[in-house]
Design an enzyme around this catalytic site. Structure first.
Site, PDB file in Angstrom:
ATOM      1  N   ARG A 184      24.645 112.660  49.722  1.00 32.38           N
ATOM      2  CA  ARG A 184      23.302 113.221  49.762  1.00 32.38           C
ATOM      3  C   ARG A 184      22.278 112.140  50.090  1.00 32.38           C
ATOM      4  O   ARG A 184      22.429 110.986  49.706  1.00 32.38           O
ATOM      5  CB  ARG A 184      22.922 113.879  48.433  1.00 32.38           C
ATOM      6  CG  ARG A 184      23.740 115.121  48.104  1.00 32.38           C
ATOM      7  CD  ARG A 184      23.149 115.901  46.929  1.00 32.38           C
ATOM      8  NE  ARG A 184      21.855 116.505  47.286  1.00 32.38           N
ATOM      9  CZ  ARG A 184      21.725 117.653  47.959  1.00 32.38           C
ATOM     10  NH1 ARG A 184      22.812 118.272  48.389  1.00 32.38           N
ATOM     11  NH2 ARG A 184      20.539 118.157  48.233  1.00 32.38           N
ATOM     12  N   CYS A 204      12.530 121.103  54.461  1.00 32.60           N
ATOM     13  CA  CYS A 204      13.955 120.937  54.149  1.00 32.60           C
ATOM     14  C   CYS A 204      14.777 122.207  54.415  1.00 32.60           C
ATOM     15  O   CYS A 204      15.059 122.526  55.552  1.00 32.60           O
ATOM     16  CB  CYS A 204      14.110 120.451  52.711  1.00 32.60           C
ATOM     17  SG  CYS A 204      15.676 119.654  52.416  1.00 32.60           S
ATOM     18  N   HIS A 211       9.620 116.444  50.738  1.00 31.04           N
ATOM     19  CA  HIS A 211       9.052 117.116  49.569  1.00 31.04           C
ATOM     20  C   HIS A 211       7.990 116.167  48.994  1.00 31.04           C
ATOM     21  O   HIS A 211       7.679 115.133  49.595  1.00 31.04           O
ATOM     22  CB  HIS A 211      10.148 117.317  48.505  1.00 31.04           C
ATOM     23  CG  HIS A 211      11.255 118.230  48.900  1.00 31.04           C
ATOM     24  ND1 HIS A 211      11.136 119.607  48.926  1.00 31.04           N
ATOM     25  CD2 HIS A 211      12.525 117.941  49.288  1.00 31.04           C
ATOM     26  CE1 HIS A 211      12.302 120.136  49.297  1.00 31.04           C
ATOM     27  NE2 HIS A 211      13.152 119.168  49.528  1.00 31.04           N
TER      28      HIS A 211
HETATM   29  N1  GLN Z   1      20.417 122.811  50.532  1.00 30.47           N
HETATM   30  C1  GLN Z   1      19.935 121.986  51.645  1.00 30.47           C
HETATM   31  C2  GLN Z   1      20.602 120.601  51.627  1.00 30.47           C
HETATM   32  O1  GLN Z   1      21.171 120.208  50.627  1.00 30.47           O
HETATM   33  C3  GLN Z   1      18.426 121.838  51.567  1.00 30.47           C
HETATM   34  C4  GLN Z   1      17.950 121.059  50.347  1.00 30.47           C
HETATM   35  C5  GLN Z   1      16.446 121.086  50.152  1.00 30.47           C
HETATM   36  O2  GLN Z   1      15.752 122.030  50.559  1.00 30.47           O
HETATM   37  N2  GLN Z   1      15.896 120.032  49.478  1.00 30.47           N
HETATM   38  O3  GLN Z   1      20.527 119.888  52.627  1.00 30.47           O
END
Ligand code: GLN
Length: 243
Positions: free
Chosen positions: A127, A93, A191
């Site tokens: 998101r 990520c 993840h």
């Molecule tokens: N901050 C980045 C985003 O929101 C990565 C998030 C993450 O590593 N889960 O895309």
């Protein structure tokens, strides 16, 4: 056999238990009589990536990415050398995003990436969160990988993706692809931790690391009946929800 992994920014880029990837690799190495040395480095530390067998960077919020990205930029030449020397690189990520051209965070801050890949990432308010499953092919072998994603960043212009999404969002929730795969570089939004849910992938990494020293090494399987049974249950549920 001794292997070495550099776990970078372990104190900052470690969302959703990404540290579990290191625990799984260490345990699966030890079960084969392999010692995995995990070297933890963060901002300002002196270290040499070119002597490592693997490099790992986990995920992080926009705040943590802002903290580390300039330090990471200073390591670019070592990263390029390591990648060309077939060092295994696992980027989750936030770590994945920073290997591209740039990451534009939700506040509009432009975080310059290492520019090792042509892709770029721009954050969005919608998101991408939830369980994710992808179909992928690694060295001619097909895998299904599962995990959990939570990112605002939409990654686009990936030349060679890691896989195709059968459940969830992936790189941008639009083109049906996920991650990046180049030589031994694996970038992904999964993840989970990734390797607890996908033990086969952990073994791919271990085999690749050992083969940097013994090219004819063939990894012996472990008894993953429980792990693979749990994984199949998740795949079945994801597929039924995404018919
Ligand atoms: N901050 C980045 C985003 O929101 C990565 C998030 C993450 O590593 N889960 O895309």
């Amino acid at each position: 056999m001794e292997l070495h992994v550099a776990w970078l920014y372990d104190d900052l880029l470690e969302l959703y238990g990404d540290r579990g990837n290191m625990s799984v690799l260490k345990m699966r190495c030890e079960k084969r009589g392999i010692t995995l040395h995990i070297h933890q480095y963060s901002v300002g530390d002196q270290f040499d990536l070119t002597v490592m067998d693997m490099i790992f960077i986990g995920g992080g919020s926009d705040r943590e990415q802002n903290i580390i990205y300039e330090d990471l930029l200073a390591r670019r030449d070592d990263f390029v050398t390591a990648i060309e020397n077939d060092v295994v690189v696992l980027l989750i990520c936030g770590g994945y995003q920073l290997m591209g051209q740039y990451y534009k965070d939700l506040d509009g801050n432009m975080l310059k990436g290492l520019g090792i890949f042509d892709y770029y990432t721009e954050s969005s308010r919608d998101r991408m969160v939830g369980y994710i499953g992808i179909d992928c092919e690694i060295d001619g072998r097909t895998f299904q990988l599962i995990g959990f994603e939570n990112h605002g960043g939409k990654t686009k212009n990936v030349t060679q993706t890691l896989g195709k999404v059968f459940a969830g969002h992936g790189n941008n929730g639009e083109d049906g692809h996920e991650g990046v795969l180049y030589k031994n570089v694996f970038g992904t939004y999964l993840h989970g931790p990734l390797l607890t849910r996908n033990p086969e992938l952990a073994d791919v990494f271990i085999e690749k690391m050992v083969r940097r020293h013994h090219t004819d090494f063939m990894i012996t399987p472990l008894d993953d009946t429980l792990e693979l049974g749990a994984k199949q249950q998740v795949i079945t549920e994801l597929k039924s929800e995404n018919k």
